[in-house]
Design a protein around this motif. Structure first.
Motif, PDB file in Angstrom:
ATOM      1  N   GLY A 103      35.091  32.389   7.347  1.00 24.47           N
ATOM      2  CA  GLY A 103      35.915  31.577   7.045  1.00 24.47           C
ATOM      3  C   GLY A 103      35.492  30.147   6.467  1.00 24.47           C
ATOM      4  N   VAL A 104      34.365  29.824   7.234  1.00 25.35           N
ATOM      5  CA  VAL A 104      33.910  28.555   6.765  1.00 25.35           C
ATOM      6  C   VAL A 104      33.085  28.833   5.181  1.00 25.35           C
ATOM      7  CG1 VAL A 104      31.738  27.010   6.960  1.00 25.35           C
ATOM      8  CG2 VAL A 104      33.390  27.520   8.784  1.00 25.35           C
ATOM      9  N   TYR A 118      33.358  41.508   3.558  1.00 22.46           N
ATOM     10  CA  TYR A 118      33.866  41.323   4.788  1.00 22.46           C
ATOM     11  C   TYR A 118      35.521  41.087   4.686  1.00 22.46           C
ATOM     12  CZ  TYR A 118      35.364  38.963   9.023  1.00 22.46           C
ATOM     13  OH  TYR A 118      35.952  38.795  10.249  1.00 22.46           O
ATOM     14  N   PHE A 119      35.738  40.109   3.792  1.00 17.58           N
ATOM     15  CA  PHE A 119      37.305  40.091   3.660  1.00 17.58           C
ATOM     16  C   PHE A 119      37.968  41.270   3.013  1.00 17.58           C
ATOM     17  CE2 PHE A 119      35.769  35.842   4.473  1.00 17.58           C
ATOM     18  CZ  PHE A 119      36.959  35.134   5.453  1.00 17.58           C
ATOM     19  N   PHE A 120      37.181  42.052   2.167  1.00 18.38           N
ATOM     20  CA  PHE A 120      38.218  43.247   1.550  1.00 18.38           C
ATOM     21  C   PHE A 120      38.340  44.209   2.856  1.00 18.38           C
ATOM     22  CE2 PHE A 120      37.144  47.501   0.473  1.00 18.38           C
ATOM     23  CZ  PHE A 120      37.907  47.683  -0.812  1.00 18.38           C
ATOM     24  N   GLU A 131      45.558  41.642  -1.348  1.00 17.68           N
ATOM     25  CA  GLU A 131      44.382  40.731  -1.007  1.00 17.68           C
ATOM     26  C   GLU A 131      42.986  41.497  -1.084  1.00 17.68           C
ATOM     27  OE1 GLU A 131      41.879  37.602   0.620  1.00 17.68           O
ATOM     28  OE2 GLU A 131      44.062  37.675  -0.420  1.00 17.68           O
ATOM     29  N   ALA A 132      43.197  42.832  -0.705  1.00 20.06           N
ATOM     30  CA  ALA A 132      41.881  43.749  -0.898  1.00 20.06           C
ATOM     31  C   ALA A 132      41.415  43.692  -2.331  1.00 20.06           C
ATOM     32  CB  ALA A 132      41.857  44.966  -0.377  1.00 20.06           C
ATOM     33  N   GLY A 133      42.347  43.893  -3.266  1.00 24.57           N
ATOM     34  CA  GLY A 133      42.094  44.086  -4.681  1.00 24.57           C
ATOM     35  C   GLY A 133      41.575  43.019  -5.103  1.00 24.57           C
ATOM     36  N   GLU A 134      42.266  41.709  -4.850  1.00 23.41           N
ATOM     37  CA  GLU A 134      41.646  40.495  -5.228  1.00 23.41           C
ATOM     38  C   GLU A 134      40.109  39.925  -4.741  1.00 23.41           C
ATOM     39  OE1 GLU A 134      41.503  36.818  -7.116  1.00 23.41           O
ATOM     40  OE2 GLU A 134      43.082  38.311  -7.337  1.00 23.41           O
TER      41      GLU A 134
END
Length: 388
Positions: A103-104, A118-120, A131-134
């Motif tokens: 997150g940081v 990771y966020f994907f 969000e995954a697409g972004e």
């Protein structure tokens, strides 16, 4: 480890490969991690980053955490260290610290492949495909030549909602769309599955001729003519053809037509288009063996066919054809020639290829007006039903 944890772990392992490819780590410490301890202190951060990646890949999260901390201390402004520290905590099973660390890194505007990967994964696990697409878009904008990008595409393609999101993003013409449409670094199954999805016209995906050309060309290059035809019917109707042989008059043998001829000229083989309007192709083989000069993908039902062409020149008997699956294979010495009508058998495979060969000693020959007839069926020259 839970299913989600395994997915995160495998994605991280992939991300470390990505990071190594693009981070510019010290070459010596990457290729020979054992000599990292010999790296002088000013360059220790690079070696520590390489060692951290290796430790995470081995599953040693605690050692990776120490090494990542060393990399951060050696180069506090390098964002790679903080993202690897977060990954190390995840590998060590400390999910809260990992989430906070990522997150940081994300909040600081870090665009490293590791953070985006990771966020994907988190977005997909939560069902947040937009969000995954972004995240994928960010990842591939920064690293458009990412070798393992197919992994991320496949993750989205695994669900209806993911495929819909991919389709929506394709309409926006992102920088990675050409690689996706040509299945860059991907196998035949991946290319055909993507073509099948776009051939169904789901999600309102209407890309048009220019955008879909890379996929049609790649399908034809890999000799999947039927799939290319189905794709054209949905995405580019102007490019469809009812002819079993594309460009029978050899008007475009320069490789620009996805459904047309592929040239196989070399140092001792010449393939030349001649004439204006009603064109022909001129062939010459100066080698001592039979050579492939032209080929194209075809879609034919199983059965026997007779292939004809108008052949001129003293060596007209030396122009012969082949019909194979996957790749053109040199025809036998016997079996006739194109000028007299050559009998060939189609096996009904999905990747049939028609080849034109020139025997040695044939001199200069000219080729025109090619056609194909199914034996016993006067309604000739039509593609198989699978191409319609």
């Amino acid at each position: 480890m839970t299913g989600r944890g395994r997915l995160v772990g495998s994605l991280l392992a992939l991300a470390f490969v990505i990071l190594a490819l693009f981070s510019g780590l010290d070459r010596m410490s990457q290729s020979q991690p054992g000599v990292a301890r010999l790296v002088p202190p000013p360059f220790r951060a690079e070696a520590a980053l390489a060692e951290t990646s290796a430790a995470i890949a081995r599953g040693d999260g605690e050692l990776a955490t120490l090494l990542a901390a060393e990399a951060i201390a050696s180069s506090p402004l390098d964002p790679r260290g903080s993202s690897l520290w977060a990954a190390a905590r995840l590998a060590a099973g400390d999910r809260e610290a990992a989430i906070a660390g990522f997150g940081v890194a994300d909040g600081s505007g870090l665009r490293s492949p590791l953070v985006q990967a990771y966020f994907f994964d988190r977005a997909l696990a939560a069902g947040e495909v937009a969000e995954a697409g972004e995240r994928l878009d960010i990842l591939l904008r920064v690293h458009p030549s990412l070798v393992r990008q197919g992994y991320f595409f496949a993750a989205l393609e695994a669900s209806d909602t993911g495929r819909t999101e991919l389709a929506r993003r394709l309409l926006e013409a992102p920088s990675w769309s050409a690689a996706y449409l040509s299945a860059w670094e991907a196998g035949d199954d991946v290319l055909r599955a993507r073509a099948a999805f776009l051939s169904r016209g789901e999600g309102g995906v209407e890309l048009g001729c220019g955008r879909i050309e890379p996929m049609m060309r790649e399908l034809a290059r890999r000799n999947f003519r039927a799939e290319a035809q189905r794709l054209a019917q949905v995405q580019c109707p102007d490019r469809t053809t009812a002819q079993a042989i594309a460009d029978p008059g050899f008007d475009a043998v320069n490789g620009e037509n996805a459904f047309g001829w592929q040239r196989h000229g070399s140092g001792d083989v010449r393939v030349t288009s001649i004439g204006d309007g009603d064109r022909q192709v001129e062939l010459q083989n100066r080698s001592g063996v039979t050579r492939l000069v032209l080929s194209q993908s075809v879609a034919l039902e199983e059965g026997e066919y007779r292939v004809f062409a108008s052949v001129s020149g003293r060596g007209s008997e030396g122009v012969v054809a082949s019909l194979d699956c996957g790749e053109a294979r040199r025809p036998a010495r016997s079996g006739g020639s194109l000028g007299r009508g050559q009998l060939l058998r189609a096996r009904g495979c999905d990747n049939a290829v028609l080849g034109i060969w020139l025997r040695p000693g044939s001199g200069v020959v000219r080729l025109d007006a090619m056609r194909i007839e199914r034996v016993g069926d006067p309604g000739v020259g039509q593609p198989s039903s699978s191409a319609e």
